[in-house]
Design a protein around this motif. Structure first.
Motif, short mmCIF file in Angstrom:
data_model
loop_
_atom_site.label_atom_id
_atom_site.label_comp_id
_atom_site.label_asym_id
_atom_site.label_seq_id
_atom_site.Cartn_x
_atom_site.Cartn_y
_atom_site.Cartn_z
N LEU A 27 31.22 50.55 26.71
CA LEU A 27 31.09 49.55 26.09
C LEU A 27 29.42 49.11 26.12
O LEU A 27 28.90 48.60 25.00
CB LEU A 27 31.67 48.29 26.42
CG LEU A 27 33.35 48.43 26.24
CD1 LEU A 27 34.03 47.27 27.01
CD2 LEU A 27 33.63 48.42 24.80
N LEU A 426 37.95 40.83 34.29
CA LEU A 426 37.37 39.61 33.40
C LEU A 426 36.59 39.98 32.16
O LEU A 426 36.80 39.47 31.10
CB LEU A 426 36.70 38.67 34.21
CG LEU A 426 37.75 37.91 35.36
CD1 LEU A 426 36.96 37.26 36.30
CD2 LEU A 426 38.94 37.16 34.67
N MET A 428 36.48 42.92 30.78
CA MET A 428 37.15 43.82 29.71
C MET A 428 37.92 42.76 28.78
O MET A 428 38.05 42.80 27.68
CB MET A 428 38.33 44.47 30.58
CG MET A 428 37.66 45.89 31.25
SD MET A 428 36.86 46.99 29.96
CE MET A 428 38.24 47.16 28.95
N ILE A 429 38.61 41.69 29.48
CA ILE A 429 39.25 40.55 28.77
C ILE A 429 38.38 39.87 27.62
O ILE A 429 38.60 39.63 26.46
CB ILE A 429 39.94 39.55 29.85
CG1 ILE A 429 40.90 40.37 30.58
CG2 ILE A 429 40.54 38.37 29.00
CD1 ILE A 429 41.75 39.57 31.69
N PHE A 431 35.67 41.00 26.27
CA PHE A 431 35.43 41.86 25.27
C PHE A 431 36.77 41.87 24.24
O PHE A 431 36.39 41.92 23.09
CB PHE A 431 34.94 43.33 25.58
CG PHE A 431 33.50 43.35 25.83
CD1 PHE A 431 32.49 43.43 24.71
CD2 PHE A 431 33.03 43.60 27.23
CE1 PHE A 431 31.00 43.71 25.19
CE2 PHE A 431 31.77 43.73 27.61
CZ PHE A 431 30.60 43.70 26.37
N ALA A 432 37.61 42.02 24.99
CA ALA A 432 39.16 42.19 23.86
C ALA A 432 39.27 41.19 23.25
O ALA A 432 39.68 41.24 21.92
CB ALA A 432 40.18 42.51 25.30
N GLU A 433 38.75 39.79 23.72
CA GLU A 433 39.20 38.59 22.82
C GLU A 433 38.18 38.46 21.91
O GLU A 433 38.36 38.15 20.68
CB GLU A 433 39.15 37.46 23.86
CG GLU A 433 40.44 37.23 24.74
CD GLU A 433 40.37 36.02 25.48
OE1 GLU A 433 39.43 35.46 25.86
OE2 GLU A 433 41.17 35.90 26.33
N LYS A 434 36.89 39.22 21.98
CA LYS A 434 36.18 39.38 21.00
C LYS A 434 36.44 40.08 19.83
O LYS A 434 35.82 40.01 18.96
CB LYS A 434 34.57 39.75 21.48
CG LYS A 434 33.90 38.70 22.34
CD LYS A 434 32.41 39.03 22.85
CE LYS A 434 32.13 37.83 23.76
NZ LYS A 434 30.95 36.75 23.20
N SER A 435 37.28 40.87 20.00
CA SER A 435 37.89 41.60 18.87
C SER A 435 38.37 41.16 17.80
O SER A 435 38.44 41.71 16.92
CB SER A 435 38.84 42.82 19.54
OG SER A 435 39.98 42.04 19.64
N PHE A 436 38.64 39.64 17.87
CA PHE A 436 38.94 38.96 16.79
C PHE A 436 38.18 38.20 15.83
O PHE A 436 38.25 37.72 15.19
CB PHE A 436 40.19 38.01 17.21
CG PHE A 436 41.41 38.51 17.73
CD1 PHE A 436 42.25 38.77 16.93
CD2 PHE A 436 41.60 38.98 18.89
CE1 PHE A 436 43.63 39.53 17.28
CE2 PHE A 436 42.81 39.87 19.38
CZ PHE A 436 43.83 39.99 18.42
N ASP A 437 36.93 38.41 16.64
CA ASP A 437 35.67 37.59 15.66
C ASP A 437 35.43 38.55 14.52
O ASP A 437 35.28 39.54 14.50
CB ASP A 437 34.34 37.75 16.64
CG ASP A 437 34.58 37.02 17.77
OD1 ASP A 437 35.46 35.95 17.96
OD2 ASP A 437 33.87 37.10 18.92
N ARG A 438 35.23 37.72 13.49
CA ARG A 438 34.97 38.18 12.31
C ARG A 438 33.85 39.12 12.16
O ARG A 438 33.86 40.36 11.60
CB ARG A 438 34.97 37.11 11.07
CG ARG A 438 36.07 36.56 10.62
CD ARG A 438 36.55 37.27 9.30
NE ARG A 438 38.14 37.35 9.27
CZ ARG A 438 38.85 38.25 8.87
NH1 ARG A 438 38.19 39.15 8.14
NH2 ARG A 438 40.21 37.90 8.91
N CYS A 440 31.35 40.78 14.48
CA CYS A 440 30.95 41.22 15.93
C CYS A 440 30.52 40.22 16.57
O CYS A 440 29.12 39.86 16.81
CB CYS A 440 30.21 42.44 15.90
SG CYS A 440 29.77 43.09 17.36
N VAL A 442 29.78 40.00 19.88
CA VAL A 442 29.15 40.50 20.96
C VAL A 442 27.85 40.01 21.30
O VAL A 442 26.80 40.20 20.30
CB VAL A 442 29.25 42.04 21.13
CG1 VAL A 442 28.52 42.43 22.53
CG2 VAL A 442 30.51 42.50 21.25
#
Lengths: 471, 471
Positions: A27, A426, A428-429, A431-438, A440, A442
Motif C-alpha cells: 500500500l 487499524l 488496514m481497516i 484503508f479498507a473503508e476508503k475503498s468506498f470513496d468515489r 480515491c 487516500v
C-alpha cells in the motif's frame, strides 16, 4: 501454503502479522504511485521545448526566498500543471544557481525535494519581477548576457508574448516601459502555492484557536522535511540554508483529478496541510568522494572539530531545530540571544516551548536534541524522523509508562510488537473503508502513516522510545 | 481502552480479531448502501405519476417468463433508470398479478427480490406485446376493461404517445393497426437485461471453455437466489415457481455511476455475472398466521404428509435443486425420468453431474441434499446458502481433511477459528487495496464474500462442514 500450520495458533498469528506487514508495504508503494503520479520519471526540457510553455497567469502563485513562481502550461502535456520559477538573483550571480543545479542533478527524484525539469537564462519582462524597481538601470548585466547563448532567449521572447499581450489590457501600472532583465528561469512540475513562511504567518490565529490541530500540522511538515533531508544523506549533500521561505507547499496530488484532491486536501482543517518541498540549494554543500591530496595535507594538522565543521555534516539537523521554534511562532533562539552560541550552552539554556498541545512537549524534546551544541551528541535526521512519527502515530505516553516499568526485555519487545500489530490492523481497516470513496480518498497523511507502520520494527521503535525517554 | 492488556498476547490477538470482525460488518453495511443506493426506501408511484414515465426504447430489454420489460425514464428522477414491466397474462387473469403483489407488498425490500414501485391496468399498443398475434381479436377483454377505473388508462395513453411517434419512423411491421390490449403494467427500479434462462443458454460454449469460471458464476447466482429465498422465510412465503425464466439479471450497481460499474461488471470474465432478482410471484403461497378453524377441523383427520404438502414448506428448496441441474446445462432430472417421483428414489437415482470444475462435486452434493424426496431430511435454504458460501470461499477440501482427522473438538474449533482469522485478514487487505481505485472498485462478489466472513462463526462453519462431510 497459507493454511499450513493452521492448527498452530502462534503460526497463524505470525502469518496474519506478515500478511499485514506485506500488504502495508504494498500500500505504501501504491501511495507513492498515487502521490507521485507521473513525477517518477526524470523530465528534461531542452531549449527546443521553451516555446511550448505559456504562463497561465502573470500573477505569481508563490514568492519564495530565492525566486518567484508563476503557473504555466505545457502544450504537449496540457493535463498537468507546471510552474516557471524566475530566480531573484541577477544573471551575474547565476553560477550560484548552476552550483545548486549540479548538486540536485546528482540526486534521485524524491517527493520532498524540488525537481528541476529544465532551466535557461532568459530575458524576463520587469513586470514579472515584482520585487525589482522597474526604473533602476541594469547596465552591468548587459555584458553577462552577451556571454550566454542567444537561441533560448529568442524563443522565450516568443513564448512570453501571450502573457505580454494580456498584460496590456489588464494592468496599467507600467508607467515606463522597462528593458527586460536577464534571469535564470526554471521549469518545475510542482506548483507551489505558499512558502512555509507564508503558512506559518497566516496560521498564527489558528495556532491559538486549535493548538492540537496546528501543532500536528507542524509535525507533519517537519516529518516531510526530514524525509527530504534523509534522502540527501547517501549523496553527502547538506542543504545549509533551511529557512521557512525555502520550504514550499504544493497541493499533494497534482497529477490526479485536481477537483477531488484540491477540494479535499489543502483546507486548513485537514491534518496534513500539503506536500512540502525543499527548494533553493544555492548554499548546499556536497562532500566529494575524491579527497584532494593537497587538501588532505592541509588538514593533517587541523583539530578535528574544524574538519567536522567544514563538512557541514550535521548542519541541517541544527537548522531543523531552529525551524521547530519558528514554526511554533517563536523566534530563532540564536537570533534572540546571540551570545548563546558564544558560551557552551546546554539544553537548559534554550528557550522553553510553551505547552499548548499534545505535541508541544515532544517538539521541545526534539528541538533540544537537534540543537545540541555538540555535533556528535546531536541526533540524526533519521532519528528526528522517528521521533516525529512517534509523536504523530504513537506509541504514546501511556505505553512508555508500561515500557519504563518493565525491566524484562522480552516483555518490552512483546509490548511493542503487540502495539504494532494493533496499529497495523487499524490502518488496514482505515484503508479498507476508503475503498468506498468515489474518488480515491487516500490522503497524504495516510501515506506518511503507512510508511511508518509498514517499515517499523521492534528495534526501530525501541531506539526512538529510548531517545524520548532519555530526554 | 484499545491498549489495555497490551502485554498479553492472547488479549491482543482477540482484540485484532474483533477489530476485523467489527470492521467487516461495517464494510458489509457500506456494500449494502453502495449496491442498493437509493433502493432502500420504498417507492410507490400513484396514478398521478404515470404521465412522468416514458419508455426510452420500444425494444424490450428483457423477455421473462411472465412479462416483457422496457427501459423507461422518470421525469422527476432523470438520473436513475426504471423499467416498465408489461405482464403477459390478459387483464382477465390480472387477479393473479394482484395476488402476487399482495404477497410481495408484505415483504421488506431485499436486494434479490423484485420490487414493485407501482402498477396499473393499461391499454398497451400491440407492438409492445411481441409474443401476441396482432390480428387476433380480443373481444372478451372489452368487458373486463369496463370494470377498471378509467383515469390511469387515459394518462398512460398520453405517456406512451412519445414512443408511438418514434415507432412510426423506425419500424414497419405493423400491417394492420390493431386495437391496444389491456394489460397489467408495473414500474420497477431494477432494469433486467437477461433472464437466467437466457444467460444459461448463451453460456453453453463458455461452460465448455472455462468450466471453473462458469461454474463459479453459477454458484454466485445460486447464492443470490438463496439470499432472496431466505428473506421470504420469516414471512412464510414460498415462491413455488422457481424456473430459469423467472430469475432476472440486473446490472449490479444501477444507481451509481453507470459508466464505471457497467463496463466493469457484467463482462463474462468477472466472476459474478450480475445481480439476480427473483420475479413472478404469481404462484407464491403465503401461510397465513391465522388458522381458519374450519380448515383445522378438515385437517385433523389427514395424514401429516398431506398437510406438509399443502404448506409448500420446502418446495423452493426442491426447485432450487432442479435449477442446479439446469444451470449446469443438464435437463431437469424429473422431466427426463418422470417415473422417478413415482418410486421412492434415493440420491443414487439422481443423474450424476459431470465433474468439470472445482465446484462440480460440491454442486452435486448440494443438488442431492435439496432434491431429497423426504422434506424433513431435505436441507433448508439457509443451509444451501452456507454450502454455496463454503464452495465459493472455503473452507476447502484440504481443511476438511484436517478437520476429519482431528477428533478433539477444541482442536477442531481452533482450526476453524484460525481459518476464519486468516480469511478475514485477506479480505481486509483486498478492500484496503481497492481504496486506490479511482471509481470505487468494490464489486458484488466482494459484498457477498464480506457478508459471509463478517457473520460466520465457528458454529455456523462447523454445521456446514458437517453437512458436506456427511454426503
Amino acid at each position: 501454503a497459507l493454511y499450513r500450520g493452521i492448527e498452530n495458533r502462534e503460526e497463524v498469528v505470525g502469518k496474519i502479522r506478515s500478511l499485514h506487514t506485506d500488504s502495508l508495504k504494498k500500500l505504501a508503494l501504491k501511495c507513492e504511485d498515487l502521490f507521485m503520479a507521473g513525477q517518477k520519471d526524470q523530465l528534461r526540457f531542452g531549449v527546443d521545448s521553451w516555446s511550448d510553455f505559456r504562463l497561465t497567469s502573470d500573477k505569481p502563485c508563490c514568492e519564495a526566498g530565492d525566486a518567484v513562481y508563476y503557473p504555466a502550461s505545457y502544450a504537449k502535456d496540457p493535463l498537468n500543471n507546471y510552474a516557471v520559477k524566475i530566480c531573484k538573483s541577477k544573471a551575474k550571480e547565476s553560477q550560484q544557481y548552476y552550483h545548486s543545479l549540479s548538486i540536485r542533478q546528482s540526486l534521485a527524484i524524491n517527493f520532498n525535494i524540488q525537481q528541476d525539469c529544465g532551466h535557461f537564462l532568459a530575458e524576463v519582462p520587469v513586470r514579472l519581477l515584482p520585487w525589482e524597481d522597474p526604473d533602476a538601470p541594469e547596465v552591468e548585466e548587459e555584458e553577462d548576457q552577451e556571454e550566454e547563448e542567444k537561441e533560448p532567449e529568442q524563443k522565450n521572447r516568443d513564448a512570453s508574448s501571450n502573457t505580454e499581450a494580456s498584460q496590456k489590457d489588464s494592468s496599467s501600472n507600467q508607467g515606463t516601459i522597462s528593458k527586460p532583465r536577464s534571469r535564470v528561469v526554471v521549469i518545475t512540475r510542482e506548483v507551489p502555492y505558499l512558502t512555509v513562511a507564508d503558512f506559518v504567518r497566516e496560521s498564527a490565529p489558528r495556532h491559538a484557536k486549535s493548538p492540537d490541530l496546528y501543532e500536528r500540522q507542524v509535525c507533519l511538515l517537519l516529518l516531510q522535511l526530514c524525509l527530504g533531508l534523509e534522502h540527501l544523506k547517501p549523496y553527502h549533500i547538506t542543504h545549509c540554508d533551511l529557512r521557512l521561505e525555502n520550504l514550499l507547499l504544493v497541493h499533494s496530488r497534482p497529477g490526479g483529478s485536481s477537483l477531488g484532491s484540491e477540494s479535499m486536501e489543502p483546507g486548513p482543517n485537514t491534518a496534513c496541510p500539503a506536500r512540502l518541498i525543499v527548494s533553493n540549494f544555492s548554499q548546499a554543500k556536497q562532500k566529494s568522494h575524491m579527497v584532494d591530496p593537497e587538501v588532505l595535507r592541509d588538514q593533517s594538522r587541523l583539530a578535528p572539530e574544524i574538519i567536522t565543521a567544514t563538512q557541514y555534516k550535521k548542519c541541517d539537523e541544527f537548522q531543523t531545530g531552529i525551524l521547530i521554534y519558528e514554526m511554533l511562532h517563536l523566534p530563532n533562539p540564536f537570533d534572540e540571544n546571540p551570545e548563546l552560541k558564544e558560551k557552551e550552552y546546554t539544553r537548559a539554556d534554550l528557550p522553553k516551548i510553551p505547552c499548548r498541545s499534545l505535541y508541544s512537549q515532544g517538539l521541545q524534546q526534539l528541538a533540544s536534541c537537534l540543537l545540541n551544541p555538540n555535533p556528535s551528541e546531536r541526533i540524526l535526521i533519521s532519528e528526528a524522523k522517528g521521533i516525529l512519527q512517534c509523536l504523530l502515530w504513537g506509541p504514546r505516553e501511556d505505553l512508555f509508562h508500561a515500557l519504563r516499568t518493565s525491566s524484562n526485555p522480552a516483555r518490552r519487545d512483546a509490548v511493542l510488537q503487540n502495539w504494532l500489530d494493533i496499529k497495523r490492523t487499524l490502518l488496514m481497516i482505515k484503508f479498507a473503508e476508503k475503498s468506498f470513496d468515489r474518488d480515491c480518498g487516500v490522503i497524504l497523511e495516510d501515506w506518511l502513516c503507512c510508511q511508518y507502520l509498514a517499515f517499523a520494527t521492534i528495534d526501530s521503535l525501541h531506539r526512538i522510545v529510548r531517545i524520548m525517554q532519555q530526554h
